[in-house]
Motif scaffolding. Structure first.
Motif, PDB file in Angstrom:
ATOM      1  N   LEU A 123       0.772  -1.266   0.125  1.00 38.00           N
ATOM      2  CA  LEU A 123       0.049  -0.087  -0.183  1.00 38.00           C
ATOM      3  C   LEU A 123       0.832   1.323   0.061  1.00 38.00           C
ATOM      4  CD1 LEU A 123      -2.852  -0.817   2.573  1.00 38.00           C
ATOM      5  CD2 LEU A 123      -2.935  -0.608  -0.029  1.00 38.00           C
ATOM      6  N   ARG A 124       0.282   2.189  -0.614  1.00 32.93           N
ATOM      7  CA  ARG A 124       1.128   3.348  -0.819  1.00 32.93           C
ATOM      8  C   ARG A 124      -0.146   4.580  -0.921  1.00 32.93           C
ATOM      9  NH1 ARG A 124       5.455   6.004  -0.367  1.00 32.93           N
ATOM     10  NH2 ARG A 124       6.827   4.416  -0.562  1.00 32.93           N
ATOM     11  N   ARG A 125      -0.230   5.467   0.161  1.00 31.35           N
ATOM     12  CA  ARG A 125      -1.224   6.557  -0.059  1.00 31.35           C
ATOM     13  C   ARG A 125      -2.675   6.015  -0.247  1.00 31.35           C
ATOM     14  NH1 ARG A 125       2.104   9.440  -4.900  1.00 31.35           N
ATOM     15  NH2 ARG A 125       3.933  10.238  -3.539  1.00 31.35           N
ATOM     16  N   HIS A 126      -3.022   4.983   0.710  1.00 33.08           N
ATOM     17  CA  HIS A 126      -4.388   4.193   0.812  1.00 33.08           C
ATOM     18  C   HIS A 126      -4.473   3.348  -0.526  1.00 33.08           C
ATOM     19  CE1 HIS A 126      -4.452   6.811   4.254  1.00 33.08           C
ATOM     20  NE2 HIS A 126      -4.245   7.701   3.664  1.00 33.08           N
ATOM     21  N   ARG A 127      -3.636   3.131  -1.402  1.00 29.36           N
ATOM     22  CA  ARG A 127      -4.061   2.279  -2.528  1.00 29.36           C
ATOM     23  C   ARG A 127      -2.883   1.275  -2.880  1.00 29.36           C
ATOM     24  NH1 ARG A 127      -5.324   5.102  -7.836  1.00 29.36           N
ATOM     25  NH2 ARG A 127      -3.320   6.161  -7.680  1.00 29.36           N
ATOM     26  N   PRO A 128      -3.323   0.110  -3.467  1.00 25.30           N
ATOM     27  CA  PRO A 128      -2.398  -0.851  -3.737  1.00 25.30           C
ATOM     28  C   PRO A 128      -1.028  -0.186  -4.485  1.00 25.30           C
ATOM     29  CG  PRO A 128      -4.295  -1.628  -4.506  1.00 25.30           C
ATOM     30  CD  PRO A 128      -4.624  -0.221  -4.117  1.00 25.30           C
ATOM     31  N   THR A 129       0.138  -0.297  -4.438  1.00 25.00           N
ATOM     32  CA  THR A 129       1.360  -0.051  -4.892  1.00 25.00           C
ATOM     33  C   THR A 129       1.423  -0.118  -6.358  1.00 25.00           C
ATOM     34  OG1 THR A 129       2.709  -1.748  -4.053  1.00 25.00           O
ATOM     35  CG2 THR A 129       2.656   0.356  -2.948  1.00 25.00           C
ATOM     36  N   VAL A 130       2.141   0.487  -7.212  1.00 24.03           N
ATOM     37  CA  VAL A 130       2.182   0.233  -8.625  1.00 24.03           C
ATOM     38  C   VAL A 130       2.711  -1.262  -8.822  1.00 24.03           C
ATOM     39  CG1 VAL A 130       3.384   0.765 -10.673  1.00 24.03           C
ATOM     40  CG2 VAL A 130       2.886   2.522  -9.353  1.00 24.03           C
ATOM     41  N   TRP A 131       3.480  -1.782  -8.172  1.00 24.30           N
ATOM     42  CA  TRP A 131       3.830  -3.152  -8.553  1.00 24.30           C
ATOM     43  C   TRP A 131       2.929  -4.306  -8.181  1.00 24.30           C
ATOM     44  CZ3 TRP A 131       4.413  -7.404  -5.304  1.00 24.30           C
ATOM     45  CH2 TRP A 131       4.462  -7.349  -3.810  1.00 24.30           C
ATOM     46  N   LYS A 132       2.162  -3.739  -6.988  1.00 23.83           N
ATOM     47  CA  LYS A 132       0.845  -4.602  -6.967  1.00 23.83           C
ATOM     48  C   LYS A 132      -0.204  -4.387  -7.991  1.00 23.83           C
ATOM     49  CE  LYS A 132       0.981  -6.820  -3.057  1.00 23.83           C
ATOM     50  NZ  LYS A 132       0.480  -8.312  -2.629  1.00 23.83           N
ATOM     51  N   ALA A 133      -0.252  -3.443  -8.270  1.00 24.48           N
ATOM     52  CA  ALA A 133      -1.311  -3.042  -9.486  1.00 24.48           C
ATOM     53  C   ALA A 133      -0.931  -3.462 -10.810  1.00 24.48           C
ATOM     54  CB  ALA A 133      -1.805  -1.539  -9.418  1.00 24.48           C
ATOM     55  N   PHE A 134       0.235  -3.238 -11.223  1.00 19.43           N
ATOM     56  CA  PHE A 134       0.707  -3.351 -12.628  1.00 19.43           C
ATOM     57  C   PHE A 134       1.716  -4.443 -12.762  1.00 19.43           C
ATOM     58  CE2 PHE A 134      -1.022   0.987 -12.413  1.00 19.43           C
ATOM     59  CZ  PHE A 134      -1.852   0.866 -13.360  1.00 19.43           C
ATOM     60  N   GLY A 135       2.280  -5.068 -11.631  1.00 20.71           N
ATOM     61  CA  GLY A 135       3.409  -5.866 -11.949  1.00 20.71           C
ATOM     62  C   GLY A 135       4.675  -5.388 -11.471  1.00 20.71           C
ATOM     63  N   THR A 136       5.628  -5.989 -11.291  1.00 21.22           N
ATOM     64  CA  THR A 136       7.095  -5.744 -10.682  1.00 21.22           C
ATOM     65  C   THR A 136       7.803  -5.031 -11.893  1.00 21.22           C
ATOM     66  OG1 THR A 136       7.075  -7.324  -9.085  1.00 21.22           O
ATOM     67  CG2 THR A 136       9.257  -6.430  -9.523  1.00 21.22           C
ATOM     68  N   GLY A 137       7.710  -5.580 -12.832  1.00 21.15           N
ATOM     69  CA  GLY A 137       8.578  -5.102 -13.942  1.00 21.15           C
ATOM     70  C   GLY A 137       7.996  -3.615 -14.519  1.00 21.15           C
ATOM     71  N   THR A 138       6.910  -3.413 -14.552  1.00 28.04           N
ATOM     72  CA  THR A 138       6.128  -2.319 -14.794  1.00 28.04           C
ATOM     73  C   THR A 138       6.831  -1.094 -13.774  1.00 28.04           C
ATOM     74  OG1 THR A 138       4.305  -3.066 -15.759  1.00 28.04           O
ATOM     75  CG2 THR A 138       4.047  -1.065 -15.335  1.00 28.04           C
ATOM     76  N   ALA A 139       6.752  -1.491 -12.327  1.00 30.55           N
ATOM     77  CA  ALA A 139       7.158  -0.569 -11.549  1.00 30.55           C
ATOM     78  C   ALA A 139       8.559  -0.197 -11.607  1.00 30.55           C
ATOM     79  CB  ALA A 139       6.644  -1.091 -10.024  1.00 30.55           C
ATOM     80  N   ILE A 140       9.274  -0.868 -11.631  1.00 29.71           N
ATOM     81  CA  ILE A 140      10.628  -0.850 -11.933  1.00 29.71           C
ATOM     82  C   ILE A 140      11.027   0.042 -13.234  1.00 29.71           C
ATOM     83  CG2 ILE A 140      13.007  -1.774 -12.505  1.00 29.71           C
ATOM     84  CD1 ILE A 140      11.972  -4.257 -10.695  1.00 29.71           C
ATOM     85  N   LEU A 141      10.550  -0.352 -14.234  1.00 26.59           N
ATOM     86  CA  LEU A 141      10.702   0.424 -15.397  1.00 26.59           C
ATOM     87  C   LEU A 141      10.011   1.768 -15.217  1.00 26.59           C
ATOM     88  CD1 LEU A 141       9.907  -2.545 -18.146  1.00 26.59           C
ATOM     89  CD2 LEU A 141      12.238  -1.334 -17.406  1.00 26.59           C
ATOM     90  N   ALA A 142       8.899   2.001 -14.673  1.00 26.65           N
ATOM     91  CA  ALA A 142       8.278   3.388 -14.638  1.00 26.65           C
ATOM     92  C   ALA A 142       9.120   4.213 -13.204  1.00 26.65           C
ATOM     93  CB  ALA A 142       6.967   3.104 -13.869  1.00 26.65           C
ATOM     94  N   GLY A 143       9.861   3.772 -12.549  1.00 29.16           N
ATOM     95  CA  GLY A 143      10.846   4.258 -11.792  1.00 29.16           C
ATOM     96  C   GLY A 143      11.808   4.730 -12.600  1.00 29.16           C
ATOM     97  N   ASP A 144      12.482   3.917 -13.551  1.00 28.85           N
ATOM     98  CA  ASP A 144      13.645   4.326 -14.409  1.00 28.85           C
ATOM     99  C   ASP A 144      13.230   5.423 -15.483  1.00 28.85           C
ATOM    100  OD1 ASP A 144      14.890   2.203 -13.388  1.00 28.85           O
ATOM    101  OD2 ASP A 144      14.543   0.822 -14.863  1.00 28.85           O
ATOM    102  N   ALA A 145      12.085   5.286 -15.814  1.00 27.87           N
ATOM    103  CA  ALA A 145      11.397   6.528 -16.870  1.00 27.87           C
ATOM    104  C   ALA A 145      11.600   7.708 -16.149  1.00 27.87           C
ATOM    105  CB  ALA A 145      10.229   6.040 -17.272  1.00 27.87           C
ATOM    106  N   LEU A 146      10.955   7.927 -14.856  1.00 22.47           N
ATOM    107  CA  LEU A 146      11.012   9.164 -14.064  1.00 22.47           C
ATOM    108  C   LEU A 146      12.504   9.441 -13.708  1.00 22.47           C
ATOM    109  CD1 LEU A 146       8.137   8.347 -11.490  1.00 22.47           C
ATOM    110  CD2 LEU A 146       7.934   9.544 -13.754  1.00 22.47           C
ATOM    111  N   LEU A 147      13.208   8.794 -13.620  1.00 24.76           N
ATOM    112  CA  LEU A 147      14.754   9.279 -13.196  1.00 24.76           C
ATOM    113  C   LEU A 147      15.178   9.838 -14.609  1.00 24.76           C
ATOM    114  CD1 LEU A 147      17.232   9.480 -11.486  1.00 24.76           C
ATOM    115  CD2 LEU A 147      17.815   7.130 -12.208  1.00 24.76           C
ATOM    116  N   ALA A 148      15.190   9.080 -15.457  1.00 21.47           N
ATOM    117  CA  ALA A 148      15.366   9.902 -16.977  1.00 21.47           C
ATOM    118  C   ALA A 148      14.876  11.290 -17.235  1.00 21.47           C
ATOM    119  CB  ALA A 148      15.233   8.821 -17.995  1.00 21.47           C
TER     120      ALA A 148
END
Length: 358
Positions: A123-148
């Motif tokens: 949970l984050r901000r009262h909702r399922p986290t991104v890796w819970k909602a979309f999968g671990t790979g999507t969460a990691i890649l989304a983080g990478d995209a934000l850094l770039a």
């Protein structure tokens, strides 16, 4: 009216309170959304979900992109050295510091997306986290995209401080990653020292707040002395922030954190109060050590008893006292270069950090 921050000398009560954060969110969110809109559709949907802008299916919802502490710090620091103030009303020209405010918010959320995966947080901000909602790979890649994307935002600005800002942010990301690596390692150790834990907190949390204040000073046209003062403020503020987070991670409820009660104990985190208790050998320390060494999943009753034992030993109060000490140190950093009349909103941010669900 004045308010006190722990046992520190009185400071002026905030005139606008969390309005400082609301103002930062108001002026930076359009630029933040524009940056996110440049991402590929699948990544954009996961990132927008993480920020609270829409649900898992991409439908608009009422939500906000976190508390905006770091963007607020950038904008307030820019104002503190004489940069153009950013009012609540629309302005004709985008203030110079907004790209820096967007960049630090993107880096912060890059770290949150990865942290949730590393911590197994559901949970984050009262909702399922991104890796819970979309999968671990999507969460990691989304983080990478934000850094770039953060560096792309800085590169796109015509401000002469852009190259220096990019180097400052790059060095900060290196510290942040090193701090996160230490945090992961600590969870597998039973000999973590308190000085190691504070050093980890300086990198994992303090570095980005230090950078936020420094970038604000840089984009606001501050002198080297002013930028150094602001960075010192941000670094100390970061330790106060981490101590408050660690207090909430054990004794904060779902309403305060968006996570289940006693979350850090449930995950056997080597947080600052836990490491301090173990180092001091307090009455409840043996129970904590035994629980952390146990192979079974801790029950709700066991976790609640551990939290109560740590509080009875004084470690909840210790977090507050230590946070206040670092907030005083943060404000002391401003003395050399920031005039009294320009310190108010920096004090407001310090007050908000220290008083989160106290």
């Amino acid at each position: 009216m004045t308010v006190t921050l722990g046992n520190r000398s009185a400071i002026p009560a905030p005139r606008r309170g969390s309005g400082v954060l609301d103002r930062a969110r108001t002026v930076t969110e359009p630029a933040l959304r524009a940056a996110v809109d440049s991402l590929p559709p699948a990544t954009r949907r996961a990132v927008g979900y993480h920020f609270g802008w829409w649900d898992v299916d991409g439908n608009d919802r009422q939500g906000a992109a976190g508390k905006a502490v770091r963007p607020a710090l950038v904008l307030v620091a820019a104002e503190a050295v004489g940069g153009t103030p950013v009012g609540m009303a629309a302005v004709a020209a985008v203030p110079a510091a907004i790209p820096a405010a967007v960049a630090v918010e993107l880096v912060h959320n890059f770290s949150l997306l990865h942290d949730d995966v590393l911590d197994g947080a559901g949970l984050r901000r009262h909702r399922p986290t991104v890796w819970k909602a979309f999968g671990t790979g999507t969460a990691i890649l989304a983080g990478d995209a934000l850094l770039a994307l953060a560096f792309d935002v800085l590169a796109a600005t015509a401000h002469p401080a852009g190259p220096t800002a990019a180097r400052m942010l790059g060095a900060t990301v290196a510290q942040l990653v090193e701090g996160q690596a230490d945090d992961v390692t600590f969870d597998g150790r039973d000999d973590v020292r308190l000085d190691e834990c504070f050093r980890m907190a300086r990198r994992r949390t303090g570095a980005l707040l230090e950078c936020s204040a420094g970038l604000g000073g840089l984009f606001g046209g501050g002198t080297p002395a002013q930028i150094a003062a602001l960075r010192g403020f941000g670094a100390e503020l970061g330790l106060a922030f981490q101590l408050t987070d660690d207090r909430l991670g054990i004794w904060g409820g779902l309403d305060a954190t968006g996570k289940p009660a006693h979350s850090d104990l449930r995950h056997r985190k080597r947080s600052l109060p836990v490491v301090a208790a173990l180092a001091a050998g307090s009455a409840g320390a043996e129970r904590v050590a035994a629980a952390y060494a146990a192979e079974h999943e801790l029950s709700d009753v066991e976790i609640r008893e551990l939290a109560d034992a740590l509080a009875a030993d004084g470690w909840r109060d210790w977090c507050g006292t230590e946070a206040d000490r670092h907030l005083r140190a943060a404000l002391d950093q401003l003395e050399p270069g920031i005039t009294t009349e320009r310190r108010h909103d920096l004090r407001v941010i310090a007050r908000l950090v220290g008083d989160r669900d106290r």
